[in-house]
Write an enzyme that holds these catalytic residues in place. Sequence first.
Site, mmCIF file in Angstrom:
data_model
loop_
_atom_site.group_PDB
_atom_site.id
_atom_site.type_symbol
_atom_site.label_atom_id
_atom_site.label_comp_id
_atom_site.label_asym_id
_atom_site.label_seq_id
_atom_site.Cartn_x
_atom_site.Cartn_y
_atom_site.Cartn_z
ATOM 1 N N ASP A 209 -21.456 18.654 22.631
ATOM 2 C CA ASP A 209 -22.217 17.992 21.574
ATOM 3 C C ASP A 209 -21.343 17.608 20.393
ATOM 4 O OD1 ASP A 209 -24.769 17.190 20.340
ATOM 5 O OD2 ASP A 209 -24.355 18.839 18.964
ATOM 6 N N LEU A 290 -29.842 16.799 15.392
ATOM 7 C CA LEU A 290 -29.813 15.455 14.821
ATOM 8 C C LEU A 290 -28.433 14.811 14.895
ATOM 9 C CD1 LEU A 290 -32.018 16.047 11.651
ATOM 10 C CD2 LEU A 290 -32.652 14.790 13.710
ATOM 11 N N ARG A 291 -27.460 15.522 15.481
ATOM 12 C CA ARG A 291 -26.130 14.939 15.559
ATOM 13 C C ARG A 291 -26.142 13.668 16.399
ATOM 14 N NH1 ARG A 291 -23.246 19.231 16.693
ATOM 15 N NH2 ARG A 291 -22.415 19.559 14.605
ATOM 16 N N ALA A 292 -26.966 13.632 17.432
ATOM 17 C CA ALA A 292 -27.039 12.436 18.272
ATOM 18 C C ALA A 292 -27.488 11.225 17.470
ATOM 19 C CB ALA A 292 -27.990 12.674 19.444
ATOM 20 N N VAL A 295 -24.506 10.158 15.129
ATOM 21 C CA VAL A 295 -23.405 9.542 15.868
ATOM 22 C C VAL A 295 -23.814 8.161 16.389
ATOM 23 C CG1 VAL A 295 -21.973 9.732 17.930
ATOM 24 C CG2 VAL A 295 -22.322 11.720 16.478
#
Length: 699
Positions: A209, A290-292, A295
């Site tokens: 991730d 929420l990193r997706a 990014v």
Amino acid sequence: MRDGSNDSKTPVRDSPPPETFPFSAVVGSDDLALALILTAVSPDVGGVLVRGEKGTAKSTMVRGLAAVLPRQQVVADCRFGCAPGDRAACPDGPHDAATPTASRAARLVELPIGATEDRVVGSLDLERALGRGETAYQPGLLAAANRGILYVDEVNLLHDHLVDLLLDAAAMGRNTVERDGVSVSHAARIVLVGTMNPEEGELRPQLLDRFGLTVEVAAPREPALRAEVVRRRLAFDAEPAEFVARFEADQEALRRRIEDARSALAGVTLTDEMLTRIATVCAAFEVDGLRADIVTARAAVAHAAWSGRTTVTVADVRAAARLALPHRRRRNPFDSPGLDEDLLDELLGDDEPEPEPDPDREPQTEPQPDTSGDHDGEAQRSTSSETARADVQESERQPAPQRAEHERPESEELEAPAAPGAGVAASGVSAADEPYRARLLRAKGVGQGDPGRRSAALTSTGRRVGSTSARTGPVHLPATIRAAAARGGNRAGRLRVMPGDLRRSVLQGRESNLVLLCVDASGSMAARKRMEAVKSAVLSLLLDAYQRRDKVGLVTFRGNGAELTLPPTGSVEIAARRLRDLPHGGRTPLAEGLETAYDTLRVERLRDPNRRALLVVVTDGRATSGTDALRRAGRVAARLRHEGVESVVLDCESGRFRMGLAARLAEHLGAEHLPVGELAAAAIVGAARTALPTTGRAA
């Protein structure tokens, strides 16, 4: 490739050598090229993880990327490559407007697999500390890679704590060192690129991730494209300089376009509508955190700048999502990364919304056209394909065929005739239940294998248990002082430390092992539907091996022989796939299974002498193939015990009347005997909880 010793030489390339294969000359890797370019345009995307089989130009493209990156202006004589005017704190600063500057090519720093932590983050400069009594910082690879590319080949073989350090530095843009009396923080704005072959093991989902983008690469299947790849490679090998000159114009155009995209990046607008679409896509694919979303938004902006647009469009979001989401959809170690692009298209829709119908206008009745080429036809075909996929999924969920074979008497299955030529009578393929958390099985003693999470070993991390005069490892300061005091040579009451007094810490942590599973797939294991429990137990052991960073191998035996179904590998995903497809039936060649396990362990010991093995035999202990089968199995088991192989016998015998053959096999092996029902850690906890009230009353 260098080892992790603390020499002063760093694998840094200020400019690619002339024999580097041109980035623009690589064919058949469009997704990989796009991912590398996007992270070059906007390093905030978070780097790229390249997954693929061997021989797919992964390393070639990464090394070629440095050649097309624009040149950099740096502060002269700054060890950290700071940009002129950069006001961030620098150990070699402060840098004012009068500081001399220089121009250099973008750096490519390669991280060796054997690198130590102090070589990566930097450490105390021992030469200055011992020679002049000064506390000084010696920069590591993160400092060398600042504002450049840090390339980690076979990143899945790198120790987890080093991967954590790299990803933290890439996310924060700074490297902070607090060790050996050194307190330093410096810029580490790096483009992190890692390559890996999934057959050699997977990264943890948490580490997956942290990579911004991921790309799956494979060799092209079209003969014409494969021929072009070979043609270009042969031409480059024959005349490297001439081949590079042939693509110089393409390289320069690519370099200029990357520079223009970087300049235009700040002017790209991400509208609320596009941001909502990004959030919708990430929510629909059920990615964690929420990193997706972040990014994907950054990659979409970079793609718009690369495409020459000032506003993010659906095409930019689609391109970003294809690279940012696949590796974040994994739910367990046995899942393969992937993305349903049909669902992605359905969620994103089109750039331009359909016009609203005019309520004042009467609908016109027209003959229905042929739907073979219009959107309705496409919708019908899409519905048909979805129905077909649903049918396939439903069929996969149905019980395996020939399930009635499980209802045979056990004696009949033991005597099942072998198929002509194959030596095996397959009675079906059993499905496996969900894996559970297995109890920890360890090798005895203290080893010296690669760092992991299973058995005790002397490793590069862990608690300090002693000191040594070796040349690598963290400094053991008390032992160094004791060595200097024992040597004498004090002057004016001051202790003088010489290089020969230097002592390193001996650390004890955990190592990874080779877990070789030897699984009985004969007819007796199919009795009373026992094979489902067996596969569930083995899948649980595979899950445990994945979490503890072990290598795994799989030996199966049935009919008249045994087979090394999976040579030792770091990929539990492949092992799980082989296990799920494993048929069962026929006689029980226990001796042949143990013999194959013995040969496999002997070969692996020659390949990697420091990696200790743990043999897990999954069987009910029966041996029905050949004459004197049980005695032959006992002889092979005694040989394994004589060779010092650590073993566990997972007893799968069930029913009211038991023969106890697996327990006798464990005695021959000198192994721990463990009923399959006690493998689950929950069973141990449950037994302890049951015993607690009795213990309390006795007290």
